[in-house]
Design a protein around this motif. Sequence first.
Motif, short mmCIF file in Angstrom:
data_model
loop_
_atom_site.label_atom_id
_atom_site.label_comp_id
_atom_site.label_asym_id
_atom_site.label_seq_id
_atom_site.Cartn_x
_atom_site.Cartn_y
_atom_site.Cartn_z
N GLU A 1 68.86 -9.84 123.81
CA GLU A 1 69.62 -10.76 122.98
C GLU A 1 69.26 -12.22 123.27
OE1 GLU A 1 72.03 -7.00 123.33
OE2 GLU A 1 70.74 -8.20 124.63
N TYR A 2 68.73 -12.50 124.46
CA TYR A 2 68.41 -13.87 124.85
C TYR A 2 66.91 -14.17 124.74
CZ TYR A 2 73.07 -13.56 126.95
OH TYR A 2 74.41 -13.39 127.18
N LEU A 3 66.14 -13.23 124.22
CA LEU A 3 64.69 -13.40 124.15
C LEU A 3 64.25 -13.58 122.70
CD1 LEU A 3 63.71 -10.60 126.70
CD2 LEU A 3 63.61 -13.08 127.07
N PRO A 4 63.06 -14.11 122.49
CA PRO A 4 62.57 -14.26 121.11
C PRO A 4 62.55 -12.93 120.38
CG PRO A 4 61.18 -15.48 122.64
CD PRO A 4 62.13 -14.67 123.48
N GLU A 5 62.72 -12.98 119.06
CA GLU A 5 62.69 -11.76 118.26
C GLU A 5 61.34 -11.08 118.38
OE1 GLU A 5 63.87 -12.43 114.25
OE2 GLU A 5 65.75 -13.41 114.79
N ASP A 6 61.34 -9.75 118.25
CA ASP A 6 60.13 -8.95 118.42
C ASP A 6 59.45 -9.29 119.73
OD1 ASP A 6 58.17 -7.07 117.79
OD2 ASP A 6 56.94 -8.52 116.70
N TRP A 7 60.23 -9.23 120.81
CA TRP A 7 59.76 -9.62 122.13
C TRP A 7 58.52 -8.81 122.52
CZ3 TRP A 7 59.17 -13.18 125.38
CH2 TRP A 7 59.00 -12.97 126.75
N ILE A 8 57.45 -9.49 122.86
CA ILE A 8 56.18 -8.85 123.16
C ILE A 8 56.26 -7.94 124.38
CG2 ILE A 8 55.35 -10.75 124.61
CD1 ILE A 8 52.57 -10.29 123.40
N GLY A 9 57.22 -8.24 125.27
CA GLY A 9 57.39 -7.40 126.45
C GLY A 9 57.74 -5.97 126.10
N SER A 10 58.44 -5.76 124.99
CA SER A 10 58.80 -4.40 124.58
C SER A 10 57.56 -3.61 124.21
CB SER A 10 59.78 -4.45 123.40
OG SER A 10 60.98 -5.11 123.78
N ARG A 11 56.59 -4.27 123.55
CA ARG A 11 55.35 -3.59 123.20
C ARG A 11 54.52 -3.28 124.45
NH1 ARG A 11 52.58 -7.54 119.61
NH2 ARG A 11 54.37 -8.92 119.81
N PHE B 1 52.57 0.66 128.67
CA PHE B 1 52.56 1.17 130.04
C PHE B 1 53.11 2.59 130.09
CE2 PHE B 1 54.77 1.70 134.16
CZ PHE B 1 53.66 1.70 134.98
N ASP B 2 54.20 2.83 129.37
CA ASP B 2 54.77 4.18 129.34
C ASP B 2 53.78 5.18 128.75
OD1 ASP B 2 57.13 3.31 130.47
OD2 ASP B 2 58.18 3.07 128.56
N ARG B 3 53.04 4.75 127.74
CA ARG B 3 52.06 5.66 127.14
C ARG B 3 50.92 5.95 128.12
NH1 ARG B 3 51.59 10.07 124.80
NH2 ARG B 3 49.90 10.30 123.26
N PHE B 4 50.51 4.95 128.89
CA PHE B 4 49.50 5.18 129.94
C PHE B 4 49.98 6.28 130.89
CE2 PHE B 4 47.04 1.22 129.26
CZ PHE B 4 45.77 1.73 129.48
N ARG B 5 51.22 6.19 131.31
CA ARG B 5 51.73 7.19 132.23
C ARG B 5 51.70 8.58 131.61
NH1 ARG B 5 57.42 5.95 134.37
NH2 ARG B 5 56.84 7.60 135.83
N GLU B 6 52.11 8.67 130.33
CA GLU B 6 52.11 9.97 129.67
C GLU B 6 50.71 10.56 129.57
OE1 GLU B 6 53.85 9.21 125.89
OE2 GLU B 6 55.83 8.71 126.68
N LEU B 7 49.74 9.69 129.27
CA LEU B 7 48.38 10.17 129.05
C LEU B 7 47.60 10.43 130.34
CD1 LEU B 7 47.32 7.74 126.17
CD2 LEU B 7 47.59 10.22 125.94
N LEU B 8 47.80 9.56 131.35
CA LEU B 8 46.85 9.51 132.46
C LEU B 8 47.42 9.86 133.83
CD1 LEU B 8 44.87 6.26 131.55
CD2 LEU B 8 44.46 8.62 130.83
#
Length: 301
Positions: A250-260, A265-272
Amino acid sequence: MVAGATRPVGEPGDVPDAGPLAPRALIVSLFGLYARELGGWLSVATIVRLMADLGVDEQATRSAVFRLKKRGRLEAQKQGRTAGYRASAEALEILAEGDTRIYGRRRGHPDDGWLLVVFSVPESERDQRHRLRSTLTRLGLGTIGPGTWVAPGHLGDAVLAALHRGGLAQFTDVFRATHLAGAPGRDTIAAWWDLDALEATYADYLRRFAGVAARWEDHPGDDARAFADYVPAVTAWRRLPYLDPGLPLEYLPEDWIGSRAEALFDRFRELLAVPAARHVRAVTPPPPPGSPRAPRAATAR
């Protein structure tokens, strides 16, 4: 480029800085990701072999191990006639803290309130002032004013543990706080944290590793390739959950890049994660019978 490395690799430490990854940072990742699951100890030969798989030559690896030993992060230990290293007790504490930050990370909510750290250090101990500021910065706290630092409320336990571990608690008062006069907005958060720099760091992570993940989605590789791709991705990521201490969206810019970046990172864990660990087990001899074992990590990596 680090001398002795055949590919860009970063500056060391428990949480590596932005930029190329150095051998020391990669070795910390090896102990955090794998050594604890393998008895807590790695032979010198195994460290050299795994670092070679990451593109780092033997001379650079041995130099990095020496520096980690000098810093008290690794301890030399023989098993039988085989030379090797074990993470020190302090390093194990830091790795356990990292497990929580990296794999159990939490995004704060406005209702969580805030953690305030107020410190006062005598001039006669100004070296401790520098250590204290460095510790609070490493933990991802923002600054409200001189001697007053702030973090999302859910970081209380982690901050207290780090202050006590570093012998710095005596210089601080730590409070849980509620914003009574209005509420912090995005401009306020941007004054307490350098959001532009944080956004740029997330963008760099996406730039460096999005293509690697896409390649694995289209053309999966073997276990050795998974290891060579996964360890640098984890090493580069390790600093980000500290730079961004879970600030409420709520305190970060919209479409916060950190979420992407988190999703990548989560996808890396799933794959590798699984094939990378399989490669390490395949090239690591079992420890001799009766060897002492380190505590296993609390979370899957």
